[in-house]
Design a protein around this motif. Structure first.
Motif, PDB file in Angstrom:
ATOM      1  N   UNK A  91      -4.801  16.427 -14.029  1.00 58.24           N
ATOM      2  CA  UNK A  91      -3.930  15.306 -13.471  1.00 58.24           C
ATOM      3  C   UNK A  91      -3.455  14.406 -14.375  1.00 58.24           C
ATOM      4  N   UNK A  92      -2.192  14.105 -14.449  1.00 58.66           N
ATOM      5  CA  UNK A  92      -1.419  13.053 -15.068  1.00 58.66           C
ATOM      6  C   UNK A  92      -0.912  12.039 -14.219  1.00 58.66           C
ATOM      7  N   UNK A  93      -1.339  10.780 -14.309  1.00 53.42           N
ATOM      8  CA  UNK A  93      -0.529   9.805 -13.374  1.00 53.42           C
ATOM      9  C   UNK A  93       0.148   8.828 -14.520  1.00 53.42           C
ATOM     10  N   UNK A  94       1.551   8.710 -14.365  1.00 50.56           N
ATOM     11  CA  UNK A  94       2.152   7.936 -15.318  1.00 50.56           C
ATOM     12  C   UNK A  94       3.175   7.018 -14.226  1.00 50.56           C
ATOM     13  N   UNK A 128       0.641  -1.248  -0.044  1.00 49.65           N
ATOM     14  CA  UNK A 128       0.000   0.020   0.011  1.00 49.65           C
ATOM     15  C   UNK A 128       0.924   1.266   0.157  1.00 49.65           C
ATOM     16  N   UNK A 129       0.624   2.124  -0.970  1.00 51.13           N
ATOM     17  CA  UNK A 129       1.115   3.499  -1.011  1.00 51.13           C
ATOM     18  C   UNK A 129       0.177   4.362  -1.007  1.00 51.13           C
ATOM     19  N   UNK A 130       0.216   5.535  -0.307  1.00 52.29           N
ATOM     20  CA  UNK A 130      -0.711   6.618  -0.438  1.00 52.29           C
ATOM     21  C   UNK A 130      -0.013   8.097  -0.668  1.00 52.29           C
ATOM     22  N   UNK A 131      -0.291   8.906  -1.436  1.00 44.43           N
ATOM     23  CA  UNK A 131       0.361  10.229  -1.762  1.00 44.43           C
ATOM     24  C   UNK A 131      -0.637  11.141  -1.814  1.00 44.43           C
ATOM     25  N   UNK A 132      -0.303  12.300  -1.116  1.00 42.41           N
ATOM     26  CA  UNK A 132      -1.372  13.472  -1.303  1.00 42.41           C
ATOM     27  C   UNK A 132      -0.811  14.416  -1.899  1.00 42.41           C
ATOM     28  N   UNK A 133      -1.388  15.403  -2.641  1.00 40.70           N
ATOM     29  CA  UNK A 133      -0.865  16.683  -3.406  1.00 40.70           C
ATOM     30  C   UNK A 133      -1.886  17.569  -3.595  1.00 40.70           C
ATOM     31  N   UNK A 134      -1.459  18.855  -3.882  1.00 38.95           N
ATOM     32  CA  UNK A 134      -2.491  19.998  -3.996  1.00 38.95           C
ATOM     33  C   UNK A 134      -3.046  20.420  -2.595  1.00 38.95           C
ATOM     34  N   UNK A 135      -3.984  21.399  -2.858  1.00 40.72           N
ATOM     35  CA  UNK A 135      -4.846  21.928  -1.553  1.00 40.72           C
ATOM     36  C   UNK A 135      -5.942  22.833  -2.529  1.00 40.72           C
ATOM     37  N   UNK A 154       4.935  18.327 -10.645  1.00 44.01           N
ATOM     38  CA  UNK A 154       5.151  16.967 -10.901  1.00 44.01           C
ATOM     39  C   UNK A 154       5.777  16.429  -9.603  1.00 44.01           C
ATOM     40  N   UNK A 155       5.218  15.318  -9.080  1.00 39.04           N
ATOM     41  CA  UNK A 155       5.659  14.837  -7.935  1.00 39.04           C
ATOM     42  C   UNK A 155       6.338  13.316  -8.396  1.00 39.04           C
ATOM     43  N   UNK A 156       7.311  13.022  -8.016  1.00 39.12           N
ATOM     44  CA  UNK A 156       7.789  11.695  -8.242  1.00 39.12           C
ATOM     45  C   UNK A 156       8.007  10.757  -6.817  1.00 39.12           C
ATOM     46  N   UNK A 157       7.411   9.478  -7.101  1.00 40.84           N
ATOM     47  CA  UNK A 157       7.697   8.486  -5.893  1.00 40.84           C
ATOM     48  C   UNK A 157       7.782   7.194  -6.386  1.00 40.84           C
TER      49      UNK A 157
END
Length: 157
Positions: free
Chosen positions: A75-78, A58-65, A92-95
């Motif tokens: 939104x783009x998820x690659x 499980x991985x959870x990432x939060x962004x924006x407000x 962009x946020x890389x993880x």
């Protein structure tokens, strides 16, 4: 649908601070969910865990407000294996995902705008998305266009 790479993009606007934008899950425990929580974007992803608990994916990432401002957001998820680029409004946020697995193994259905009722307690607490979505693309398929041309069942979009 077992994929090593995924590209999902869309635009949305809403005045609601909570709602599932899209969701997909598989029999092996894999899932991907993009939702608004407290007007922030949350991506939950699991490429697989094992029953012994030694691999927890499980991985959870939060962004924006303040994304409930009734303005368009893109939104783009690659995803390539465990490497993820999450772009919200050109930021962009890389993880890298937790676990050891590279493939996202989903069932045949991915839903946009909410989650199908599964009877699981976790699905009841999540609200459906209320707002507008456009330019929905999933792995090269223009979902918005297919829905307009009635090539997809509206219940699946």
């Amino acid at each position: 649908m077992k994929t090593l790479k995924d590209v999902i993009s869309l635009k949305f606007k809403t005045s609601e601070s909570e709602g599932v934008i899209f969701h997909g899950e598989g029999q092996q425990g894999d899932y991907i969910t993009l939702e608004l929580k407290k007007a922030r974007l949350v991506l939950n992803l699991n490429l697989g865990s094992n029953q012994l608990g030694s691999i927890y994916g499980h991985t959870s990432v939060m962004t924006g407000s303040l994304l409930d401002d009734h303005h368009w957001h893109s939104i783009i998820i690659e995803r390539h294996g465990r490497n993820i680029n999450l772009t919200l409004d050109r930021h962009m946020q890389h993880f890298r995902t937790n676990g050891e697995f590279d493939y996202l193994d989903l069932d045949y259905e991915i839903t946009f705008g909410g989650m199908p009722f599964s009877g699981k307690p976790s699905s009841n607490s999540r609200k459906n998305f209320k707002g507008c979505m456009e330019s929905i693309n999933y792995n090269g398929n223009n979902i918005t266009d297919l829905a307009k041309r009635k090539k997809l069942e509206p219940s699946n979009v």
